[in-house]
Motif scaffolding. Sequence first.
Motif, PDB file in Angstrom:
ATOM      1  N   ARG A 113       0.836  -1.268   0.055  1.00  0.00           N
ATOM      2  CA  ARG A 113       0.178   0.128   0.077  1.00  0.00           C
ATOM      3  C   ARG A 113       0.763   1.360   0.184  1.00  0.00           C
ATOM      4  O   ARG A 113       1.944   1.278   0.160  1.00  0.00           O
ATOM      5  CB  ARG A 113      -0.975   0.004   1.237  1.00  0.00           C
ATOM      6  N   ALA A 114       0.249   2.426  -0.202  1.00  0.00           N
ATOM      7  CA  ALA A 114       1.001   3.703  -0.312  1.00  0.00           C
ATOM      8  C   ALA A 114       0.912   4.335   1.194  1.00  0.00           C
ATOM      9  O   ALA A 114       0.208   3.562   2.166  1.00  0.00           O
ATOM     10  CB  ALA A 114       0.337   4.621  -1.214  1.00  0.00           C
ATOM     11  N   LEU A 115       1.734   5.362   1.480  1.00  0.00           N
ATOM     12  CA  LEU A 115       1.412   6.237   2.634  1.00  0.00           C
ATOM     13  C   LEU A 115       0.046   6.701   2.935  1.00  0.00           C
ATOM     14  O   LEU A 115      -0.715   7.002   1.682  1.00  0.00           O
ATOM     15  CB  LEU A 115       2.430   7.176   2.910  1.00  0.00           C
ATOM     16  N   SER A 116      -0.487   6.923   4.014  1.00  0.00           N
ATOM     17  CA  SER A 116      -1.689   7.166   4.368  1.00  0.00           C
ATOM     18  C   SER A 116      -1.610   8.398   5.358  1.00  0.00           C
ATOM     19  O   SER A 116      -0.346   8.733   6.033  1.00  0.00           O
ATOM     20  CB  SER A 116      -2.651   6.243   4.870  1.00  0.00           C
ATOM     21  N   VAL A 117      -2.834   9.236   5.656  1.00  0.00           N
ATOM     22  CA  VAL A 117      -2.680  10.049   6.416  1.00  0.00           C
ATOM     23  C   VAL A 117      -2.308   9.622   8.017  1.00  0.00           C
ATOM     24  O   VAL A 117      -1.692  10.608   8.564  1.00  0.00           O
ATOM     25  CB  VAL A 117      -4.049  11.086   6.269  1.00  0.00           C
ATOM     26  N   ASP A 118      -2.927   8.661   8.117  1.00  0.00           N
ATOM     27  CA  ASP A 118      -2.582   7.980   9.481  1.00  0.00           C
ATOM     28  C   ASP A 118      -1.051   7.847   9.857  1.00  0.00           C
ATOM     29  O   ASP A 118      -0.609   8.070  10.962  1.00  0.00           O
ATOM     30  CB  ASP A 118      -3.361   6.684   9.827  1.00  0.00           C
ATOM     31  N   ASP A 119      -0.354   7.325   8.857  1.00  0.00           N
ATOM     32  CA  ASP A 119       1.106   7.343   8.532  1.00  0.00           C
ATOM     33  C   ASP A 119       1.616   8.541   9.152  1.00  0.00           C
ATOM     34  O   ASP A 119       3.019   8.707   9.752  1.00  0.00           O
ATOM     35  CB  ASP A 119       1.615   6.652   7.608  1.00  0.00           C
ATOM     36  N   ASP A 120       1.243   9.599   8.742  1.00  0.00           N
ATOM     37  CA  ASP A 120       1.883  10.962   8.856  1.00  0.00           C
ATOM     38  C   ASP A 120       1.176  11.851  10.089  1.00  0.00           C
ATOM     39  O   ASP A 120       1.116  12.981  10.061  1.00  0.00           O
ATOM     40  CB  ASP A 120       1.550  11.902   7.344  1.00  0.00           C
ATOM     41  N   ASN A 121       0.814  11.131  11.152  1.00  0.00           N
ATOM     42  CA  ASN A 121       0.176  11.690  12.106  1.00  0.00           C
ATOM     43  C   ASN A 121       1.365  12.419  12.974  1.00  0.00           C
ATOM     44  O   ASN A 121       2.260  11.816  13.329  1.00  0.00           O
ATOM     45  CB  ASN A 121      -0.374  10.457  12.984  1.00  0.00           C
ATOM     46  N   ILE A 122       1.050  13.786  13.246  1.00  0.00           N
ATOM     47  CA  ILE A 122       2.304  14.379  13.838  1.00  0.00           C
ATOM     48  C   ILE A 122       2.516  14.013  15.367  1.00  0.00           C
ATOM     49  O   ILE A 122       3.502  14.142  15.852  1.00  0.00           O
ATOM     50  CB  ILE A 122       2.132  15.924  13.606  1.00  0.00           C
ATOM     51  N   ALA A 123       1.220  13.619  15.913  1.00  0.00           N
ATOM     52  CA  ALA A 123       1.482  13.042  17.417  1.00  0.00           C
ATOM     53  C   ALA A 123       2.160  11.719  17.468  1.00  0.00           C
ATOM     54  O   ALA A 123       2.760  11.218  18.513  1.00  0.00           O
ATOM     55  CB  ALA A 123       0.026  13.221  17.970  1.00  0.00           C
TER      56      ALA A 123
END
Length: 787
Positions: A113-123
């Motif tokens: 799969r590709a990167l997702s928004v959840d992977d890029d969670n700043i927290a």
Amino acid sequence: MALALGIGMNSAVFTFVNGLLLRPPQGVSDTGKLIEIWLHDPKSSGVQGWGPFNYPDYAYYRDHAKSVQGLMAFDGDPEEAIWNHQGSGEILHAQFVSGNLFSLLRINPVLGRALSVDDDNIANPRQVIVLSYPFWKQKLNSDPNVVGKTLIMNGTAFTIIGVAPAGFTGLMVGMDPDFWAPLTVMARFRHEVAERFTSRNSYWLIVAGKMRSTADRKSVQAEMHVLAQQVYHNNGSKNDFQDAIVYPLTLVPGPFRVYVAAFTGGLLAVFALVLLIACTNAASLLLARATGRGREMATRAALGAGRARLVRQMLIESLMLATLAGAAGIAVAWVTSRMLMMLKPASIPITLSIPIDWRVVLFTTAISIATGVVFGLAPALRAGAVRAARILKEETQTAGPKKSRLRSALVVAQMAACVVLLAGATLCVRSLLNANAIDAGFDTHHIALTTLDPSNLGYSPAKIDEFYTRLLDRVRQLPGVTSASYTAFLPLGTSRSGTTVGKDSGPNQDKTEVDFYRVSPGFFQTMGIPLLRGRDFTQKEFNGDKADAVVINQTLANRLWPGEDPVGRRLAMHDEKSTRLVVGVVKDGKYHTLGEPPAAVMFLPSLHPQRTIVVRSTGDSRTLLDEIQREVTIVDPLMAATDGQTIEQYMALPLFPARAVGWLLGVSGLLAVVMTAIGLFGVIAYMVSQRTHEIGVRMALGARRSDVMKMVMNQGLRLSAIGLGIGFMGAFAASRLLAPVLYGIGANDPVTMAAVVIGLTLIALAACYLPARKAMNIDPSVALRYE
């Protein structure tokens, strides 16, 4: 052949126009809806007024923009990663992107799969990566079970979640990352605090987006302007207002497209002159053939062929010739574009894709057709205007001055264009010679360079110092090495650090802007920078917690203490409460460009974790690079060096403008001279052949051989003189455009202009002499029977 070269060289330049400005990002669908957004300071002009986003501002635009499906962001600078592979370090290139980038671009991985928004969670960022297709295929042998495995990069484990499709390399020209990772994992990747995600003074993100189906660029621009005002007011007006400007998404960022377009447009203009000279050659040939085929055209007209049919026949012949030249031009373009790529310095870390695709083929076809029409139209109109009755009654056909005005005009145009090209070429070649001879202020031989950054592995400051100390000791013991040292970066590179200094820290003191370089002891000896007064840094000053020594160059010494000895004086740096002791003065050098005026510079005895080791040897510095890398591996097997090069290779970057322009204009000038000489020779020779009967009559009536030679020579030299005069005026105006890339020579250098005129005059004399000599030796008895 001349047409093929002219068309091919124009097509070669167009391959760069196509690769940089026209081709959309590969593997991305619906590119017409993609945009990019740049911040712009209305008070600034030029390239300095444009900039990327900081993370807080990007987040605000992303969360509040309604006219776009989403805003994505990525780091515009490739990040180097040390891959711990089979017990040793290997350099990879990473790009950090927002989690929505793959989904907005509709990039579907071939595996996983590709990167997702959840992977890029700043927290809670996830340490996951998507591999590029070439890396997966070449480095991991197309492992079908790669998803879920981990790679150790910069001492940290990253989980592979997918493999990008073949051809996708991102959204910027020259970027060719080995993997993509979430933006928010960058702090862990670089072993740094996450200040860049909260600081409004750290501008590092390129922002792009995808417009909604109901929006256009004008409406998006209006919304971005409103958001820019909101950001400005929300920040309490601490910084200057920065507007948000929307561009169509292209491989070259929008604000910089004008500079690329200007450079490639200039090259197209240069090679268009080459093609113009080739066209005049072809037109002269076809005009000559049209004159020789006068009886044929007259006969066709007498048998009922209309003017349109005669014109069409001649145009078809010229178009066929141009088509063959265009086909050969494709091959010339392929070879030439590869040769132009060789001019790119190896130290520029970009890769360019310049395929011969349908756009290049279409351009070559269009320019071939246009060329065929340009050089074939005049002969076609001449053939269609034949007067059948008069020509069929004539026993002979002459080619006197009245019947060769168009060919004469072509010779004049050819000579004028040649003067412009040759003047520019001569200026650039002389400039290149001057640039190679410029004293850079340091030695440009027998030095090897390699860059290292142990902080990528998360090492502590103590371990970093231990690594560099051990490495320097081992390198100094290598056979042939005479000295070695460290620096943050070298002069004439792309990096720069600046500040202001004064005689002391008083508020009323005049401040001088300076560049500064961080170096270790022995740097001046290693680089061959002469020490004029004082001494070098000591190891104690370099290792000290509060080193206050500084070495300055002669220009800074003259500005702060004119006519005095600065050694032992103290100077104050901006934002430093204490002053620094001047311990030495070094010779001036070149720091930004080879053509710059003297600049004020100082050197400080301190370094950051990323350093370049500079090694001087008595032998070939190329073989020293492998030995340095071997010593790096011995000291720390996980460490990998980057940018290994000799000082000669390093100097290719500052010399690139002079070399590129010098080679391109030099080749074009040489082609112009050859084509012009051939064209002039051909026209005069044909005139002689057509006037053979007339020359025979003149000689039968008592004309001497010298008179015949003078007549032919005068005709050719008169055309050459007119062309030289027109071309000289054009060269005088056009050469001013070259002023920014000329070193040690003026744009209208009289010696160069005189040399061009004299050189072309001698070439014209030679081109006219050979046909004149043939005319002088004509046998009158044979000439009188000539038809």
